[in-house]
Write a protein that holds these residues in place. Structure first.
Motif, PDB file in Angstrom:
ATOM      1  N   ALA A 118      -2.721  -3.810 -20.349  1.00 22.02           N
ATOM      2  CA  ALA A 118      -3.058  -5.006 -19.563  1.00 22.02           C
ATOM      3  C   ALA A 118      -1.816  -5.850 -19.299  1.00 22.02           C
ATOM      4  CB  ALA A 118      -4.119  -5.827 -20.296  1.00 22.02           C
ATOM      5  N   MET A 119      -1.031  -6.072 -20.329  1.00 21.53           N
ATOM      6  CA  MET A 119       0.185  -6.879 -20.181  1.00 21.53           C
ATOM      7  C   MET A 119       1.199  -6.182 -19.282  1.00 21.53           C
ATOM      8  SD  MET A 119       0.491  -8.325 -24.089  1.00 21.53           S
ATOM      9  CE  MET A 119       2.194  -8.729 -23.882  1.00 21.53           C
ATOM     10  N   GLY A 128      -8.100  -6.795 -19.791  1.00 22.76           N
ATOM     11  CA  GLY A 128      -8.449  -5.910 -20.887  1.00 22.76           C
ATOM     12  C   GLY A 128      -9.914  -5.533 -20.926  1.00 22.76           C
ATOM     13  N   PHE A 129     -10.697  -5.948 -19.925  1.00 21.33           N
ATOM     14  CA  PHE A 129     -12.120  -5.603 -19.906  1.00 21.33           C
ATOM     15  C   PHE A 129     -12.341  -4.143 -19.552  1.00 21.33           C
ATOM     16  CE2 PHE A 129     -12.685 -10.247 -19.338  1.00 21.33           C
ATOM     17  CZ  PHE A 129     -13.445 -10.462 -20.466  1.00 21.33           C
ATOM     18  N   ASP A 130     -11.435  -3.564 -18.814  1.00 24.90           N
ATOM     19  CA  ASP A 130     -11.520  -2.144 -18.467  1.00 24.90           C
ATOM     20  C   ASP A 130     -10.287  -1.420 -18.972  1.00 24.90           C
ATOM     21  OD1 ASP A 130     -13.937  -2.057 -17.183  1.00 24.90           O
ATOM     22  OD2 ASP A 130     -13.125  -1.729 -15.185  1.00 24.90           O
ATOM     23  N   LYS A 131     -10.497  -0.214 -19.428  1.00 27.14           N
ATOM     24  CA  LYS A 131      -9.365   0.632 -19.793  1.00 27.14           C
ATOM     25  C   LYS A 131      -8.875   1.315 -18.524  1.00 27.14           C
ATOM     26  CE  LYS A 131     -11.093   1.658 -24.363  1.00 27.14           C
ATOM     27  NZ  LYS A 131     -11.524   2.679 -25.302  1.00 27.14           N
ATOM     28  N   ALA A 132      -7.601   1.248 -18.299  1.00 26.27           N
ATOM     29  CA  ALA A 132      -7.031   1.938 -17.144  1.00 26.27           C
ATOM     30  C   ALA A 132      -6.929   3.417 -17.472  1.00 26.27           C
ATOM     31  CB  ALA A 132      -5.663   1.371 -16.821  1.00 26.27           C
ATOM     32  N   VAL A 176      -1.669  -0.679  -4.465  1.00 29.83           N
ATOM     33  CA  VAL A 176      -1.894   0.501  -5.305  1.00 29.83           C
ATOM     34  C   VAL A 176      -3.192   1.234  -4.985  1.00 29.83           C
ATOM     35  CG1 VAL A 176      -0.468  -0.427  -7.169  1.00 29.83           C
ATOM     36  CG2 VAL A 176      -2.941  -0.786  -7.228  1.00 29.83           C
ATOM     37  N   GLY A 177      -3.946   0.744  -4.001  1.00 29.60           N
ATOM     38  CA  GLY A 177      -5.155   1.437  -3.578  1.00 29.60           C
ATOM     39  C   GLY A 177      -6.329   1.304  -4.518  1.00 29.60           C
ATOM     40  N   LYS A 178      -6.422   0.177  -5.173  1.00 38.13           N
ATOM     41  CA  LYS A 178      -7.540  -0.103  -6.080  1.00 38.13           C
ATOM     42  C   LYS A 178      -8.218  -1.385  -5.627  1.00 38.13           C
ATOM     43  CE  LYS A 178      -6.269   3.346  -8.597  1.00 38.13           C
ATOM     44  NZ  LYS A 178      -6.967   4.590  -8.445  1.00 38.13           N
ATOM     45  N   SER A 179      -9.396  -1.638  -6.153  1.00 38.77           N
ATOM     46  CA  SER A 179     -10.080  -2.884  -5.812  1.00 38.77           C
ATOM     47  C   SER A 179      -9.463  -4.035  -6.610  1.00 38.77           C
ATOM     48  CB  SER A 179     -11.572  -2.786  -6.108  1.00 38.77           C
ATOM     49  OG  SER A 179     -11.797  -2.745  -7.503  1.00 38.77           O
ATOM     50  N   THR A 180      -9.596  -5.224  -6.055  1.00 38.89           N
ATOM     51  CA  THR A 180      -9.103  -6.409  -6.753  1.00 38.89           C
ATOM     52  C   THR A 180      -9.808  -6.553  -8.100  1.00 38.89           C
ATOM     53  OG1 THR A 180      -8.687  -7.485  -4.638  1.00 38.89           O
ATOM     54  CG2 THR A 180      -8.738  -8.909  -6.566  1.00 38.89           C
ATOM     55  N   SER A 181     -11.099  -6.263  -8.137  1.00 40.51           N
ATOM     56  CA  SER A 181     -11.832  -6.397  -9.400  1.00 40.51           C
ATOM     57  C   SER A 181     -11.336  -5.389 -10.438  1.00 40.51           C
ATOM     58  CB  SER A 181     -13.339  -6.259  -9.178  1.00 40.51           C
ATOM     59  OG  SER A 181     -13.666  -4.985  -8.672  1.00 40.51           O
ATOM     60  N   THR A 182     -10.941  -4.203 -10.002  1.00 39.23           N
ATOM     61  CA  THR A 182     -10.388  -3.217 -10.941  1.00 39.23           C
ATOM     62  C   THR A 182      -9.101  -3.743 -11.563  1.00 39.23           C
ATOM     63  OG1 THR A 182     -11.382  -1.324  -9.824  1.00 39.23           O
ATOM     64  CG2 THR A 182      -9.407  -0.889 -11.142  1.00 39.23           C
ATOM     65  N   ILE A 183      -8.217  -4.280 -10.733  1.00 40.50           N
ATOM     66  CA  ILE A 183      -6.955  -4.829 -11.246  1.00 40.50           C
ATOM     67  C   ILE A 183      -7.234  -5.995 -12.185  1.00 40.50           C
ATOM     68  CG2 ILE A 183      -4.785  -5.976 -10.622  1.00 40.50           C
ATOM     69  CD1 ILE A 183      -4.985  -2.892  -9.965  1.00 40.50           C
ATOM     70  N   ALA A 184      -8.151  -6.876 -11.808  1.00 39.32           N
ATOM     71  CA  ALA A 184      -8.484  -8.022 -12.660  1.00 39.32           C
ATOM     72  C   ALA A 184      -9.030  -7.557 -14.007  1.00 39.32           C
ATOM     73  CB  ALA A 184      -9.495  -8.918 -11.958  1.00 39.32           C
ATOM     74  N   ARG A 185      -9.911  -6.559 -14.002  1.00 43.23           N
ATOM     75  CA  ARG A 185     -10.488  -6.059 -15.255  1.00 43.23           C
ATOM     76  C   ARG A 185      -9.433  -5.375 -16.125  1.00 43.23           C
ATOM     77  NH1 ARG A 185     -14.492  -4.325 -11.708  1.00 43.23           N
ATOM     78  NH2 ARG A 185     -13.895  -2.169 -12.071  1.00 43.23           N
ATOM     79  N   ILE A 186      -8.496  -4.674 -15.509  1.00 43.98           N
ATOM     80  CA  ILE A 186      -7.412  -4.052 -16.274  1.00 43.98           C
ATOM     81  C   ILE A 186      -6.531  -5.132 -16.896  1.00 43.98           C
ATOM     82  CG2 ILE A 186      -5.273  -2.710 -16.104  1.00 43.98           C
ATOM     83  CD1 ILE A 186      -6.727  -1.005 -13.949  1.00 43.98           C
ATOM     84  N   GLU A 187      -6.156  -6.127 -16.092  1.00 39.33           N
ATOM     85  CA  GLU A 187      -5.254  -7.180 -16.576  1.00 39.33           C
ATOM     86  C   GLU A 187      -5.875  -8.040 -17.672  1.00 39.33           C
ATOM     87  OE1 GLU A 187      -3.647  -9.556 -13.433  1.00 39.33           O
ATOM     88  OE2 GLU A 187      -2.457  -7.901 -12.631  1.00 39.33           O
TER      89      GLU A 187
END
Length: 100
Positions: A34-35, A68-72, A55-66
């Motif tokens: 995330a960091m 830590g809610f989603d594992k990249a 990077v071809g991802k959704s804004t929500s995907t990037i937000a969740r990765i940043e």
């Protein structure tokens, strides 16, 4: 019961949950990812929306990765590296297991 240190707290959690150390290691790795993604985006001077488009991802995907809610996934990290003209480095460091 008053705890003396974070180590005491962790020891109590280990006694309650035999998978505590694995869960902690997973959370630490997720935080590092995330960091790393957030720092890269900041280095590029992009908003989450701009970075997501790059990077071809959704804004929500990037937000969740940043956050830590989603594992990249490894593929997402590879895509980010390629689209930002970076290399992705994976390193396995030895950890001290004597504390367990």
């Amino acid at each position: 019961m008053k705890l003396k240190s974070i180590d005491d707290y962790a020891d109590d959690l280990r006694q309650e949950d035999p998978n505590f150390d694995a869960k902690l290691a997973d959370a630490e790795m997720n935080l590092k990812i995330a960091m790393g993604v957030k720092n890269l985006r900041a280095e590029l001077g992009l908003t989450q929306k701009q970075f997501a488009e790059l990077v071809g991802k959704s804004t929500s995907t990037i937000a969740r990765i940043e956050t830590g809610f989603d594992k990249a996934s490894s593929q997402t990290l590879i895509d980010i590296a390629i689209k930002t003209h970076r290399t992705l480095n994976v390193q396995f460091d030895r950890i001290d297991v004597s504390m367990n």
